[in-house]
Scaffold this active site. Structure first.
Site, PDB file in Angstrom:
ATOM      1  CG  ASP A 141      -4.236  -1.059   2.819  1.00  0.00           C
ATOM      2  OD1 ASP A 141      -3.626  -0.246   3.536  1.00  0.00           O
ATOM      3  OD2 ASP A 141      -4.402  -0.907   1.590  1.00  0.00           O
ATOM      4  CG  ASP A 151      -1.651   1.269   1.454  1.00  0.00           C
ATOM      5  OD1 ASP A 151      -1.513   1.879   2.529  1.00  0.00           O
ATOM      6  OD2 ASP A 151      -2.352   1.689   0.512  1.00  0.00           O
TER       7      ASP A 151
END
Lengths: 650, 234
Positions: free
Chosen positions: A550, A347
């Site tokens: 996420d 991420d």
């Protein structure tokens, strides 16, 4: 008790006694690590039994009986349960061997088996975290009640689960938006950082959509609900995470896979020896020289003390070493997963970057720059906003300018009079749409042309003081360790990519800085999950992230790694590994540790099998008595334990 | 709201103790495990003393009684633990079932809640708001349904192991005192101490449960004496 009992925690723990809502709080610690305490007590009694066997045999037998009661009863229950499910595994083999050892007068050896088995199992249970998450943090993040606006125009608290589409809700400044909706009155800025990864709060005016879970910053908003609780953004994320966890390949320990075959083989061989030795070698069936006795001896000698501890001791040593480095693993089998990974998806915001904005460029669009930075900081000092933090950090140490008539227009910008050279001048700072309404006529057309030419910009703010217009650009700072980490991971031959919910420009900038070959931007949580699912089909994949957005991908990846300090509690719940100090550089070390652990477990298994072979074959052929075979066997156990301790070294 | 009425506790603690009192009063006493390690110890001591008295009446030798006492102590502790864990498992199952009801039959739970609070005198807007507040938080709703609907009291039981230790300690103390007395003063010593233990244990049990002590004391002593006499006469 005025606060509700945390039942979520009770169910998440698997109905553990230590958090049972029915037990008195001071009574709950009695259930803590009960199996470990019981197995350690059994070990102590076994030691006494051994010592007393030379001095007082009856007392020794008493201690031995207690050991069988404490360690044998739980093992028997588990084995009967396995047999009921038609599962023959190493645990069943161990239990049968331990109980049969009494028949041939080797009760001490059988007790040792039970104790080692009990200790290894309870130690694993005591140190390992539960891998299954109940998503407590995400459910706690979602508001349970909302300010409902009824037909008479009155606001009152109503349960979120009772609210339907088209109902109107009031969301005050600082509150979390309870349900997906469309703004019908008011304006403000909402922070979506933990939902999408976008650093900058987004303005919301009448007609704009706001997702459930967004944090309302300064103004108040009246929203019309567009999706109920069942279908809200947060509920969809919860559903995604749950589905991802169910679809995740179970991290099976090497020993579990190997153990089934081993157990079946030993049992079949014992049966074979018992039936075939008499006709082949002329041995009797019964008696101390008989085939049945030898088969039982073989079964016991082949029982896997060393095998039982081969994996748990290695995992425990590795976990302990990781914990000292500030890395928390939620299970030993995760080390196998780490070693197997061939690709890593990162991420962006909060993982490869710090998540903090910094002012990267100041460009005068009309007029000169002058004291633009000081003026901007003097206004922004009055509010709580990521841009404010970035600007104030840039002028740290300098004295700010006096201001008056300060006004904050949520969702638009700020306005105040600033003292410059003894004269008060009006200054405006904020979004391009807001500044456009304040520009003097001669500059308006030039500004519109500039906007058209430059296109949409990721993170900017504009300052207007009379006819001087200055553009401030911001960027998310890369972590210092991101670049060195990527270099190290590339040397390992891993496939690296960036997945982010942030804009394309921001993603490209970070990707180019770090030399990542692949990146994907503007991803929603379900998009990240789909990508991870697709990539996982070709090779085991690790996902590194920190936000709520996420969490589904972290849950689905072979190994999910979250940032412990900056990361959201939801990401931490959904992941398998937590970097407690956010030291991303340790990821390379962690991968090395995983590979080392797998190597040592293989060495342990090989060593244990070799010793079993050396110990059992002579015993079966009657060349050595059982007690010699058992001593050789225990020597193997010691070697395996010592080999595992190598993992304690960082 | 006088302090005397709440006996120095706050309202929430008082309500909890009141519900506990209700559940004790209505629970099945015959063959059930009394809550609390102290009451477990008292009951265990009483039974052990009575058992040893009966054995002594039948002429059992001291050595045999010592061995039996050891096994009996472990039995009492083990049985107490097993019963305690069985009860805890039942309670956990109840809570899981109620949670399932809340998650899957929410409307029915709301109707039950409305009825419960209507019975308490809530009406109209006040009733609606009270129900809305309770329905908003699943944890709060579960707690209310467990307490109001099922009559269960949270945080009121001792851990099964703690109760087991209480039972074992009670048996051990009773055995130690009775058998020591027998070693010095034969049957007379054992009988005296057994009756003494039964008397003390009965009184303590009655006191913990806030019952009248004298009837409990006399009934237990009479029963013990009666049983011993039957054995002697037969």
């Amino acid at each position: 008790m005025n606060t509700p009992y945390p039942f979520d925690e009770f169910f998440a723990s698997g109905k553990a006694e230590t958090v049972s809502p029915f037990l008195r709080p001071r009574s709950r610690p009695w259930g803590k690590n009960l199996s470990l305490k019981s197995s350690l007590l059994a070990a102590l009694l076994l030691f006494f039994a051994f010592i007393l066997s030379w001095i007082h045999p009856s007392a020794s037998h008493l201690c031995l009986a207690t050991v069988y009661f404490l360690a044998g009863t739980p093992a028997l229950i588990d084995s009967l349960d396995d047999l009921r499910n038609l599962e023959i595994n190493i645990d069943v083999l161990m239990t049968i061997a331990a109980l049969l050892s009494i028949l041939i007068g080797s009760g001490m050896e059988g007790a040792l088996l039970l104790v080692l088995f009990a200790i290894s199992g309870s130690m694993e249970e005591a140190v390992m975290q539960k891998t299954k998450s109940a998503l407590i943090s995400l459910r706690q993040m979602a508001p349970k009640m909302a300010l409902y606006l009824d037909k008479n125009g009155d606001f009152y608290q109503k349960a979120v689960s009772e609210i339907t589409v088209s109902d109107r809700l009031l969301v005050k400044a600082g509150e979390i938006v309870p349900l997906d909706g469309r703004v019908v009155a008011g304006s403000s800025e909402v922070s979506l950082a933990h939902l999408t990864g976008e650093n900058l709060p987004q303005p919301r005016h009448v007609g704009d959509e706001v997702p459930a879970g967004a944090r309302n910053m300064e103004g108040s908003l009246t929203i019309e609900v567009t999706r109920t609780n069942r279908d809200s953004t947060l509920s969809r994320i919860i559903e995604l995470i749950t589905k991802a966890q169910d679809a995740k390949p179970r991290a099976e320990r090497m020993l579990d896979r190997f153990g089934k075959y081993y157990a079946m083989s030993i049992m079949l061989l014992s049966l074979l020896f018992a039936l075939c030795l008499p006709p082949l070698f002329g041995l009797p069936f019964l008696g101390h020289e008989g085939s049945i006795y030898r088969a039982l001896t073989f079964l016991i000698a082949a029982s896997p003390c060393a095998l039982i501890i081969a994996t748990p001791t290695a995992y425990l040593s590795a976990l302990s070493c990781c914990a000292r480095k500030g890395i928390l693993l939620k299970g030993g089998a995760i080390l196998d997963g780490i070693a197997a990974c061939q690709a890593i998806a990162f991420d962006k915001t909060g993982t490869l970057t710090t998540g903090q904005l910094s002012c990267s460029a100041i460009t005068p669009l009309f007029g000169n720059e002058g004291d633009a930075l000081l003026i901007a900081a003097s206004l922004e000092r009055e509010v709580v906003h990521p841009i404010s933090t970035a600007l104030c950090a840039k002028v740290s140490g300098q004295s700010l300018l006096p201001i008056r008539q300060f006004k904050s227009l949520p969702g638009f910008g700020l306005q105040a009079e600033v003292e410059l050279g003894g004269r008060w001048q009006t200054a405006y700072i904020g979004h391009a749409d807001y500044i456009e309404t304040k520009l003097p006529a001669p500059l308006l057309e030039k500004f519109k042309s500039w906007r058209k030419e430059s296109g949409p910009k990721a993170a900017i703010t504009l300052l207007l003081v009379e006819d001087r217009l200055t553009l401030f650009e911001f960027e998310d700072q890369l972590r210092k360790e991101s670049a060195p980490l990527i270099e190290k991971l590339k040397k390992r031959g891993l496939n690296l990519l960036l997945l982010t919910g942030d804009h394309e420009e921001s993603a490209k900038q970070v990707s180019d800085s770090l030399g990542l070959s692949h990146y994907l931007a503007n991803l929603r949580p379900e998009d990240k999950l789909d990508k991870i699912t697709e990539l996982s089909k070709t090779a085991p994949l690790m996902m590194v992230g920190d936000g709520v957005n996420d969490a589904p991908a972290l849950a689905r990846a072979q190994v999910g790694v979250s940032m412990g300090k900056i990361g959201s509690a939801t990401a931490v719940d959904a992941s398998d590994v937590v970097m407690l100090r956010d030291e991303l550089i340790l990821l390379d070390w962690l991968i090395g540790q995983g590979k080392k652990t797998v190597r040592i477990v293989r060495e342990n298994l090989t060593l244990a099998l070799a010793v079993i072979l050396i110990a059992t074959t002579p015993a079966l052929l009657g060349w050595v008595p059982l007690w010699v075979a058992v001593i050789l066997h225990e020597g193997g156990t010691l070697l395996v334990g010592l080999n595992s301790l190598r993992l304690l070294r960082a | 709201m006088s302090l005397d009425h709440f006996q120095g506790k706050n309202v929430a603690d008082h309500l909890r103790d009141a519900r506990l009192k209700g559940s004790y009063a209505s629970s099945e006493m015959h063959g059930s495990e009394l809550p609390g390690h102290l009451t477990a110890a008292a009951e265990s001591a009483k039974e052990t003393a009575a058992l040893l008295l009966f054995l002594a009446t039948l002429g059992a030798p001291l050595f045999l009684m010592v061995l039996l006492s050891l096994a009996w102590t472990i039995w009492k502790g083990g049985r107490s633990a097993i019963a305690g864990w069985a009860k805890l498992e039942r309670l956990h199952r109840v809570i899981e079932e109620e949670r399932y009801e809340i998650e899957h039959h929410r409307q029915q739970e709301k109707e039950e809640l409305i009825e419960l609070y209507r019975a308490k005198g809530f009406e109209g807007r006040l009733l609606d708001e009270a129900v809305e507040v309770l329905m908003a938080d699943d944890n709060r709703l579960l707690k209310v349904m467990l307490e109001e609907e099922l009559g269960l009291t949270l945080e009121s039981y001792e851990h099964p192991l703690k109760q087991a230790v209480g039972a074992a300690v009670g048996a051990l103390i009773a055995a130690a005192l009775s058998l020591t007395a027998m070693a010095f003063w034969q049957f007379a010593g054992l009988a005296t101490f057994s009756f003494l233990i039964v008397a003390i244990a009965s009184s303590l049990s009655a006191r913990f449960e806030k019952r009248a002590i004298l009837p409990a004391l006399v009934w237990n002593l009479a029963l013990t004496f009666f049983c011993a006499l039957i054995l002697y006469l037969l």
